[in-house]
Structures are given as structure tokens and as C-alpha cells.
Write a protein that holds these residues in place. Structure first.
Motif, mmCIF file in Angstrom:
data_model
loop_
_atom_site.group_PDB
_atom_site.id
_atom_site.type_symbol
_atom_site.label_atom_id
_atom_site.label_comp_id
_atom_site.label_asym_id
_atom_site.label_seq_id
_atom_site.Cartn_x
_atom_site.Cartn_y
_atom_site.Cartn_z
ATOM 1 N N TYR A 306 0.831 -1.203 0.000
ATOM 2 C CA TYR A 306 0.000 0.000 0.000
ATOM 3 C C TYR A 306 0.869 1.258 0.000
ATOM 4 O O TYR A 306 0.580 2.232 -0.692
ATOM 5 N N VAL A 307 1.933 1.234 0.789
ATOM 6 C CA VAL A 307 2.818 2.396 0.890
ATOM 7 C C VAL A 307 3.629 2.563 -0.385
ATOM 8 O O VAL A 307 3.703 3.659 -0.953
ATOM 9 N N LEU A 308 4.237 1.484 -0.858
ATOM 10 C CA LEU A 308 5.117 1.585 -2.026
ATOM 11 C C LEU A 308 4.339 1.892 -3.300
ATOM 12 O O LEU A 308 4.859 2.541 -4.209
ATOM 13 N N ASP A 309 3.111 1.420 -3.389
ATOM 14 C CA ASP A 309 2.284 1.734 -4.555
ATOM 15 C C ASP A 309 1.616 3.094 -4.427
ATOM 16 O O ASP A 309 0.843 3.493 -5.303
ATOM 17 N N ASP A 310 1.904 3.794 -3.329
ATOM 18 C CA ASP A 310 1.431 5.156 -3.090
ATOM 19 C C ASP A 310 -0.095 5.238 -3.154
ATOM 20 O O ASP A 310 -0.661 6.130 -3.784
ATOM 21 N N VAL A 311 -0.750 4.303 -2.474
ATOM 22 C CA VAL A 311 -2.205 4.302 -2.436
ATOM 23 C C VAL A 311 -2.699 5.593 -1.780
ATOM 24 O O VAL A 311 -2.330 5.919 -0.660
ATOM 25 N N ASP A 312 -3.484 6.343 -2.518
ATOM 26 C CA ASP A 312 -4.089 7.588 -2.025
ATOM 27 C C ASP A 312 -3.048 8.556 -1.467
ATOM 28 O O ASP A 312 -3.303 9.283 -0.516
ATOM 29 N N GLY A 313 -1.842 8.564 -2.066
ATOM 30 C CA GLY A 313 -0.812 9.526 -1.671
ATOM 31 C C GLY A 313 -0.146 9.252 -0.347
ATOM 32 O O GLY A 313 0.464 10.143 0.242
ATOM 33 N N VAL A 318 4.504 9.180 4.456
ATOM 34 C CA VAL A 318 5.598 8.410 5.048
ATOM 35 C C VAL A 318 6.903 9.190 4.962
ATOM 36 O O VAL A 318 7.713 9.185 5.894
ATOM 37 N N MET A 319 7.125 9.883 3.854
ATOM 38 C CA MET A 319 8.327 10.699 3.722
ATOM 39 C C MET A 319 8.367 11.796 4.768
ATOM 40 O O MET A 319 9.397 12.042 5.411
ATOM 41 N N LEU A 320 7.253 12.471 4.947
ATOM 42 C CA LEU A 320 7.200 13.538 5.943
ATOM 43 C C LEU A 320 7.408 12.993 7.346
ATOM 44 O O LEU A 320 8.122 13.592 8.162
ATOM 45 N N LEU A 321 6.809 11.851 7.627
ATOM 46 C CA LEU A 321 6.992 11.221 8.941
ATOM 47 C C LEU A 321 8.448 10.867 9.171
ATOM 48 O O LEU A 321 8.997 11.092 10.252
ATOM 49 N N ALA A 322 9.108 10.317 8.153
ATOM 50 C CA ALA A 322 10.521 9.953 8.273
ATOM 51 C C ALA A 322 11.394 11.176 8.493
ATOM 52 O O ALA A 322 12.456 11.094 9.111
ATOM 53 N N ALA A 323 10.936 12.324 8.007
ATOM 54 C CA ALA A 323 11.678 13.569 8.211
ATOM 55 C C ALA A 323 11.401 14.189 9.580
ATOM 56 O O ALA A 323 11.965 15.231 9.916
ATOM 57 N N ILE A 378 13.317 0.867 6.509
ATOM 58 C CA ILE A 378 12.370 0.654 5.415
ATOM 59 C C ILE A 378 12.774 1.476 4.195
ATOM 60 O O ILE A 378 12.800 0.981 3.058
ATOM 61 N N ILE A 379 13.118 2.739 4.423
ATOM 62 C CA ILE A 379 13.476 3.629 3.321
ATOM 63 C C ILE A 379 14.768 3.176 2.641
ATOM 64 O O ILE A 379 14.907 3.218 1.430
ATOM 65 N N PRO A 383 13.499 -0.211 -2.949
ATOM 66 C CA PRO A 383 13.916 0.470 -4.180
ATOM 67 C C PRO A 383 13.053 1.680 -4.534
ATOM 68 O O PRO A 383 13.554 2.657 -5.084
ATOM 69 N N LYS A 384 11.773 1.623 -4.225
ATOM 70 C CA LYS A 384 10.885 2.716 -4.607
ATOM 71 C C LYS A 384 11.136 3.984 -3.796
ATOM 72 O O LYS A 384 10.543 5.019 -4.059
ATOM 73 N N TYR A 385 11.994 3.896 -2.787
ATOM 74 C CA TYR A 385 12.367 5.079 -2.024
ATOM 75 C C TYR A 385 13.750 5.585 -2.434
ATOM 76 O O TYR A 385 14.410 6.275 -1.665
ATOM 77 N N SER A 386 14.170 5.265 -3.652
ATOM 78 C CA SER A 386 15.516 5.666 -4.087
ATOM 79 C C SER A 386 15.688 7.181 -4.059
ATOM 80 O O SER A 386 16.763 7.690 -3.740
ATOM 81 N N TYR A 387 14.635 7.924 -4.363
ATOM 82 C CA TYR A 387 14.734 9.388 -4.339
ATOM 83 C C TYR A 387 14.945 9.898 -2.924
ATOM 84 O O TYR A 387 15.542 10.944 -2.717
ATOM 85 N N MET A 388 14.460 9.142 -1.926
ATOM 86 C CA MET A 388 14.701 9.526 -0.542
ATOM 87 C C MET A 388 16.171 9.347 -0.200
ATOM 88 O O MET A 388 16.746 10.147 0.545
ATOM 89 N N ARG A 389 16.790 8.330 -0.765
ATOM 90 C CA ARG A 389 18.214 8.123 -0.516
ATOM 91 C C ARG A 389 19.046 9.210 -1.193
ATOM 92 O O ARG A 389 20.092 9.622 -0.685
ATOM 93 N N GLU A 390 18.582 9.682 -2.352
ATOM 94 C CA GLU A 390 19.256 10.817 -2.995
ATOM 95 C C GLU A 390 19.127 12.063 -2.127
ATOM 96 O O GLU A 390 20.063 12.864 -2.018
ATOM 97 N N LEU A 391 17.970 12.199 -1.502
ATOM 98 C CA LEU A 391 17.772 13.329 -0.601
ATOM 99 C C LEU A 391 18.751 13.255 0.570
ATOM 100 O O LEU A 391 19.257 14.270 1.041
ATOM 101 N N GLU A 392 19.014 12.028 1.057
ATOM 102 C CA GLU A 392 19.981 11.844 2.142
ATOM 103 C C GLU A 392 21.344 12.411 1.737
ATOM 104 O O GLU A 392 22.037 13.040 2.543
ATOM 105 N N LYS A 393 21.740 12.171 0.491
ATOM 106 C CA LYS A 393 23.035 12.672 0.020
ATOM 107 C C LYS A 393 23.055 14.201 0.010
ATOM 108 O O LYS A 393 24.027 14.832 0.429
#
Length: 536
Positions: A306-313, A318-323, A378-379, A383-393
Motif C-alpha cells: 500500500y505504501v510503495l504503490d502510493d495508495v491515495d498519496g 511516510v516521507m514527511l513522517l521519516a523527516a 524501510i526507506i 527500491p521505490k524510495y531511491s529518491y529519498m536516498r538521494e535526498l539523504e546525500k
């Protein structure tokens, strides 16, 4: 005594808990249950995440009320003994105690599973009540009614532990699960032989039962109520006591009381108090090590798609929560009976029920450092959170630029975060800009306690970063929309925000390094960030 009826081994299970070095006495819970037993026909569902003391509580309740064994020795020195007439109900009730996770060690079908449970209880009833004419084809509800009518309206307390076991096993079908909740309902709903039914597990029962099968239960879980919280998680006062035991038990204690709070506290209640993860606290105290003891037992796997398929955004949330940002949520969605999760708030509700999130004042948030590490895991692994890992950099780059006084790089990285694929790209007001800054500095969470709108000096600062190591620099960030970074920087100095690093009277300063002042100005029209830095 029987296998399910008045078992005599429940007291042994609970007694073992009471002699452990970090045992916490929760027997006051029994005082709350006694009136429910006395009024009869009470149905209570208390569900919590794994490792929150559910089975210990169930064993305590069974040991106290059940006829299976004499438990006076165990309870006489616990808190319940301070209640008037507490012995009136101790070991006075017929008990049916079923742990559905241990009901059948090996089974290949629902039919085999439920038949084994039924036959074991039938054997118990036939042995205890030989005058009752129970037939093999009778349902359990019918059998219990026959027993009750044949024996002066005999009544029972029922305890169902791990009620949701079959929902976590793939070989049970949706049809099987529907039959199971109908089985529980048929055994309990509207039955005159019921004194109390106490049901516990992870999943809220109304969420996973069809129509009105189980609507006779009063339900309390992590999403809909904080009633009974104190009997499962640890309160701050209880952790204070446990920490003193820890200091006596370890010649070289490795962490402070404040560290325990940072790692395992944070399940906030409506009255402002909070609850600690009990299993993690006990493990940390026993092992003399702070670590992520979160049970990776598969609950997130049920939500993963549900999270990785971005059901209903929901991925944005999850990104905001992780931040470290709170996310507004309507947890009334939790009450939906749909088998498939379709809405963002419904997914966040289930994450709250599983203990990944805390809900308070209309928002969900990650409660503590232990869960922050779980979200990080989790992040990092999806793989679907690869952009989050780029953000880490990029975040590592902005943190280093802050240390170096590189104002241009800070402005550029903030612009990247604000205008790329991050969910914050549409943010324009000051509150939303603050969330964008938190996301940009996400790499700092490993070195800093990052506080937002913390009181500093005579007002509230947008962000203040307290270093975990006093040798590291402290950081203060002030934000302005459609105003210059110089104005933001001047406010930091005028309001004496740096005083916060001095700590309380008698305490050491929170940093022996530099105090870096960061003023940020964001202009909505051209979507440009400017930065100004000074060092104290």
C-alpha cells in the motif's frame, strides 16, 4: 483441570513474570475489570502491537479470576491486594482460556484448526460436567448453553489471546477468517452464560469482522482510545523506578534516563502524559544497551505494498513522517470494515494500531528514536524510495555546508528539496517552508536532537539542533518568507535563542563547540532560498 477450561498452568506463566528483575506491577487493571465481571455480559477487546504486554495481561487476568489454581500467594504482595475485598473474586470463576496462536501446532486447513479447538474444549466440558448431554455436532455456543442450563446456570469468564492469529497466516483464506469471526461471535454474543469475555491481539476486531458479527465488544486500541494504556506500556514513573534498579544491577551503566526516553517513549496520551514501549525498555535495561528492539515480525509487510504503490498519496505522508514531521490524519477511517485498504488515513490508522505511529491532537507522528530507525530501515531497503536516498546525500551536503559557513550551497540544496520530486514542492507559507527545511536537514537526525519551535530565549525558534555529543556544534535556524536572511539572523540574536544551549542551572552546557546561527529567507515569487550564517 482442563486444557482450556480452568487450566492450572496459567498461574505458572504469570508467576514467572512477577519474579523477573524488571517486572512492573499492573494488577490495578484487575480492579477495573471486577465491576465488569459483576455486571455480567461484559465484552472487552484490548488490542496492542506486539511486545506491549498483551499476553502477560491475559495471564494475569486468568490467574486472578480462574478456578484452575490458588493464586493467593502471587497476588497478596501486589497492588491489587490494596483494594477492598479483592479476594472476593480471586479464583472464584470458571475460566475458558484460549491462546489461538498455540491452539494447533500443525494444521493444514481451517477445518482441522477449528475442529481441534472445539474437541479439546468439548473434552474439558464433558469431564467437568458429565451430566450435560453434549453432542459432537453441537456448536460450542450450544454446548456451553447446555452445560449452563444443566448446572444451575453456570457462568464463564473467557479470555481469548492472539485472537487474530489466523489473519497473520497465509494458508487461511478470507473465507476462513470470516468463518472464524462468526465462530467467536456464535460462542459469545448475547449468551447468558457469559460473565466477561476479554479478547486481545494486534488487530482491532471490528475492522476484521464481517457485518455485526463482533459488534458486541467494547474496543480499545492504539488508534481509538488511550483508556487502559497505563496497563500495557510503561508510564514515566514506572520507568523511573526501573532505571534505579538498572543502576543497581550494572556496575557500568551505559545510558542515561534521558536516553531511555528518547529511544522508547513517545506514545502520547490525550492528557499529555506518554507511554513507553515496555518490551524495548526491558531489553535495553537487561542488556545494558540502547538498540532498535522493534519486532520485525511482518506487520509492515502487510502494509508495504500500500505504501510503495502510493495508495491515495500515502508515500508522501511516510516521507514527511521519516523527516520528523507530524502528519494530519483522520483515524475514524480505522473503523472501516473493508478488507482492502483504499484510503491514506485508513493506512495511517493501521500503522498506528501496529504501533509504528502515535496519534495525538489530530496528527500521527513517529513516536521515538527506535521507530525512526525502523522507518530509516524501510526507506534504505525499498527500491521505490531511491529518491529519498538521494535526498539523504543532498542532506549530508547541506549539513557540511552549515559547518563550513557555505551559504550558497545551503540555498541551492534548499531549492533542490523545495522544487524537485519531494512532496513539499508546493509549500509556500512559513509553516510549510519549515517542513521543507526539516526534510533538507534529515541527515542531521543521527547527530542531533532536532527540535522545532522550541522555546529559546524569550520566544520560540524555528529549529534548534542539540548535539548528542557535547563536542559537536549546536545549530539554530530561523526562517522568513518574503524577507531577507539577514532579518532572520537578527531575530536569532535579538531574542537570545542561543541561551537554550546553556541548559538549566547547575547543568553543563549542551555544547562545548560552536553555536552556528542560520538565517534563511525564501521568496515565493522566484522560489529562491537565501542564507546567512554567523558563528558564536
Amino acid at each position: 483441570m482442563g486444557y482450556y477450561l480452568n487450566p492450572d498452568d496459567i498461574i505458572d506463566i504469570y508467576k514467572r513474570e512477577t519474579v523477573k528483575p524488571y517486572f512492573v506491577d499492573k494488577t490495578k487493571f484487575l480492579a477495573e475489570l471486577i465491576p465488569l465481571v459483576e455486571q455480567q455480559g461484559s465484552y472487552l477487546s484490548v488490542t496492542r502491537p506486539r511486545r506491549f504486554g498483551k499476553s502477560v495481561a491475559a495471564a494475569m487476568i486468568g490467574s486472578f479470576f480462574g478456578k484452575g489454581a490458588d493464586s493467593a500467594e502471587v497476588f497478596s504482595h501486589l497492588k491489587i491486594a490494596g483494594e477492598e475485598d479483592y479476594t472476593k473474586h480471586m479464583n472464584q470463576h470458571n475460566l475458558i482460556y484460549i491462546d489461538f496462536s498455540r491452539a494447533v501446532e500443525e494444521c493444514e486447513s481451517y477445518r482441522e484448526y477449528i475442529r481441534t479447538i472445539k474437541m479439546r474444549l468439548f473434552d474439558d466440558l464433558k469431564e467437568a460436567y458429565p451430566n450435560a448431554k453434549i453432542r459432537e455436532e453441537d456448536s460450542l455456543g450450544a454446548a456451553l448453553r447446555i452445560v449452563s442450563l444443566a448446572n444451575k446456570k453456570e457462568k464463564f469468564i473467557m479470555i481469548f489471546d492472539e485472537w487474530d492469529y489466523i489473519f497473520h497466516k497465509e494458508y487461511f483464506t478470507e473465507s476462513d477468517r470470516g468463518k472464524f469471526t462468526a465462530f467467536l461471535g456464535g460462542m459469545t454474543k448475547g449468551m447468558s452464560y457469559v460473565e466477561m469475555v476479554y479478547l486481545t491481539g494486534i488487530l482491532p476486531i471490528r475492522k476484521y469482522s464481517a457485518s455485526d458479527t463482533m459488534n458486541h465488544f467494547d474496543e480499545y486500541n492504539m488508534a481509538n482510545s488511550d483508556i487502559y494504556d497505563e496497563y500495557f506500556g510503561f508510564t514515566g514513573e514506572e520507568v523511573d523506578v526501573l532505571y534505579q534498579r538498572y543502576l543497581r544491577n550494572h556496575a557500568r551503566p551505559e545510558f542515561s534516563r534521558e536516553d531511555l526516553a528518547e529511544w522508547y517513549d513517545g506514545y502520547q496520551r490525550e492528557d499529555g502524559s506518554s507511554i513507553y514501549n515496555p518490551n524495548s525498555v526491558v531489553r535495553a535495561l537487561t542488556r545494558n544497551t540502547l538498540n532498535n528492539y522493534w519486532a520485525k515480525a511482518g506487520e509492515y509487510d502487510e502494509l508495504r505494498d500500500y505504501v510503495l504503490d502510493d495508495v491515495d498519496g500515502v508515500k508522501e505522508a511516510v516521507m514527511l513522517l521519516a523527516a520528523g514531521e507530524p502528519v494530519e490524519a483522520d483515524l475514524s477511517e480505522y473503523a472501516s470494515t473493508a478488507a482492502e485498504l483504499k484510503h491514506r488515513d485508513e493506512i495511517l490508522s493501521v500503522m498506528t494500531v501496529y504501533g509504528y505511529l502515535n496519534y495525538n491532537n489530530g496528527c500521527v507522528r513517529i513516536p521515538n528514536k527506535e521507530l525512526e530507525l525502523e522507518f530509516d530501515r524501510i526507506i534504505r531497503t525499498e527500491p521505490k524510495y531511491s529518491y529519498m536516498r538521494e535526498l539523504e546525500k543532498e542532506s549530508a551536503r547541506i549539513l557540511q555546508a552549515t559547518y563550513d559557513g557555505d551559504e550558497d550551497t545551503i540555498g541551492k540544496v534548499l531549492s533542490i528539496v523545495h522544487t524537485t520530486e519531494s512532496p513539499l514542492k508546493a509549500y509556500n507559507d512559513e509553516a510549510e517552508l519549515s517542513g521543507s527545511v526539516k526534510l533538507a536537514y534529515i541527515a542531521a537526525r543521527n547527530k542531533y536532537d532536532m527540535q522545532r519551535e522550541d522555546q529559546a530565549g524569550i520566544e520560540y525558534v524555528d529549529y534548534i539542533f542539540y548535539p548528542y555529543s557535547r563536542a559537536d556544534d549546536g545549530i539554530i535556524i530561523e526562517l522568513k518568507v518574503d524577507d531577507s536572511p539577514e532579518v532572520a539572523l537578527q531575530q536569532i540574536k535579538d531574542k537570545n535563542y542561543a541561551l537554550k544551549f546553556q541548559g538549566k542551572i547547575g547543568e553543563q552546557p549542551k555544547t562545548s563547540g560552536r553555536i552556528i546561527l542560520v538565517g534563511i529567507g525564501y521568496y515565493k515569487k522566484d522560489k529562491v532560498h537565501y542564507c546567512k550564517i554567523e558563528v558564536l
